[in-house]
Design an enzyme around this catalytic site. Sequence first.
Site, PDB file in Angstrom:
ATOM      1  N   ASP A   1       2.077   2.213 -39.087  1.00 42.62           N
ATOM      2  CA  ASP A   1       2.647   0.874 -39.310  1.00 42.62           C
ATOM      3  C   ASP A   1       4.113   0.920 -39.726  1.00 42.62           C
ATOM      4  O   ASP A   1       4.857  -0.022 -39.475  1.00 42.62           O
ATOM      5  CB  ASP A   1       1.839   0.137 -40.377  1.00 42.62           C
TER       6      ASP A   1
ATOM      7  N   TYR B   1      -4.070  -6.741 -40.276  1.00 40.06           N
ATOM      8  CA  TYR B   1      -4.161  -6.275 -41.649  1.00 40.06           C
ATOM      9  C   TYR B   1      -3.041  -6.828 -42.521  1.00 40.06           C
ATOM     10  O   TYR B   1      -1.971  -7.169 -42.034  1.00 40.06           O
ATOM     11  CB  TYR B   1      -4.122  -4.741 -41.706  1.00 40.06           C
TER      12      TYR B   1
END
Length: 631
Positions: A293, A377
């Site tokens: 990420d 998320y």
Amino acid sequence: MSLPLHPCDPLDGDEITAAAAAVRRSGGLDDTAWFETIALAEPNKAEVRSFAPGRAFARRAFVCCYERSSNRTFDGVVDLRSGALEAWRHVPGVQARIVGDEFLEGGRIARADSRFIAACAARGITDMNQVLVEPWAAGHFGLAGEAGERIAYGHCWLMNADGSNPYGRPIANLHPVIDLRRGAVIRVDDFGAVPIPPEEPVIARKQGLRGDVKPLGIVQPEGPSFTVEGHLVRWQKWHIRVGFNVREGLVLYDIAYEDKGRLRPIMYRASMAEMVVPYGDPTGGNFRRNAFDTGEYGVGQYYDPLSLGCDCLGTIRYFDAWSHDWHGAPRRIRNAICLHEEDFGLLWKYTNFINGEVSRARSRRLVLSGISTIGNYVYGFFWYFYQDGTIGVEVKATGIPFPTATADDRSSAYGNIIAPGIDSHTHQHVFSYRFDMAVDGDRNAIREVSFESPPMGPGNPHGNAIRKVETALATERAAQRNLDVASQRYWKVINPGARNRLGQNTAYKLVPSTNALPFLHPEAPVAKRAGFMFRHFWATRYAADELFPAGWYPNQHAGGDGLPRWTKADRPLENENVVVWYTLNYHHLPRPEDWPVQPVVYAGFHWMPFGFFDENPAMDVPPPPPAHDCC
Ligand SMILES: [Cu+2]
């Protein structure tokens, strides 16, 4: 242009604009190029150390661009004082991160492709506006037609009609493979239709809200105990500089604690430097599901604007942060970083059983945090500073567990059924935190402390002995270590040249908590790219360009970069500027209770002074005011 107050202040909007203009002017790129990163180029350490208010200092931006026409990535440095492009290079063989604008475009490319439309139609989907395609970084699997190209691997969902949950209805086994450079789908990986789950899970509050939630206010009638000057935060004895960039998000500099009138440094720079989330389903195209990420996308660009009373409670001081789009236009994220103090229960207490006297202090902590929403998320990155010198690092994970559809309602071996027709696979959230240490100065060293039970015999006649074993981890290879429950192993960073009143080297101890080991085989393609995850603890000798443990450009990288490569040099760590890297691995098999939105799960660790102070440094915390009828 507004004036930054300190060399570590993050770039503001004007500086981002100026940096982009300098690259457009002098970078020699054509108009297919876009901006991956415009962020503060880490300032020279010596200059930061010699900084004094009012003194002139250099100001530079790090810029990375991707040029589509040539499939080349460039990076360099702009001198913001002169507007000159100081350094500019083509970085061969790498791919820039997939930024937010490109991520959205990748979805549009897939939805317009006739083969993908046909595959959706075969599943009964006709309204392509309801199809969410997330173009995930493709990794490096050595597959035909992908090498050297800028590829994304699509994961697909049918969005709820009311828009309440983009991930509510997974379209399993269907993956458009997208050439982000040419704007085309190169193939559609279709491993067979799976029934799309019913439109049941919406992200909405239930009817019949609980009625007994009374107001709970945090009152600080005299204001908070911290002061903020530019990006410098002072709170009681603590001194911290707040930084930010689009890749790592929150960065902290110059963490120091005032002790007996002396400001004592602990860390020069601290950040969450990389993360990877590998998923454990080997079927169909799911082996490709993993997310760096930070290095493949950038968590900073996705920081949420926070809301008082919702994300944060109490007397809050917010910092805005500056991100940018792929045209290089600045984008202000209002209230991106939250600063406040929290009551944290008891700090210390003793009741004298002879005379009944009670001594105690309540604990509070200073909290610096930001929340990044990245796809399904949501990660809250929290930093805590306590009155006793402890530093806490915590990730709060929430959002939507990655859902996929299953043909029946039986959990697969690799996942768990969390809602009707929805399987969610075991995965790990692996964070790599980087700490450029400065315990009482830049010359530090690493010690490993473990405990052992000597054999019963003359030295241990009653079998109760717990022997402490302290070992110097004197080089980078020696300092690659894992946790060990049996020996209660931990690590500390000492200053070999500084001692407390007991003659011990001053030190900070890394205190692990939740953690796990990877299940990836070391030879797995993802593992090669995320070598950092195979050790909980690493230490390196400081080098200015060693900021990211999977390297600067992990997107589609073949692997081996970052910590595994740097530490081959096995540089010495005794009495050196030591950088500690800690791997925090949160192992996650989703539960039904994680649906439709996962309650926050916490993972973290601490840094604790260990002989850094002469005694408990919080003995000067005053008792709570008499209105509380105690103490
Ligand atoms: Cu998870």
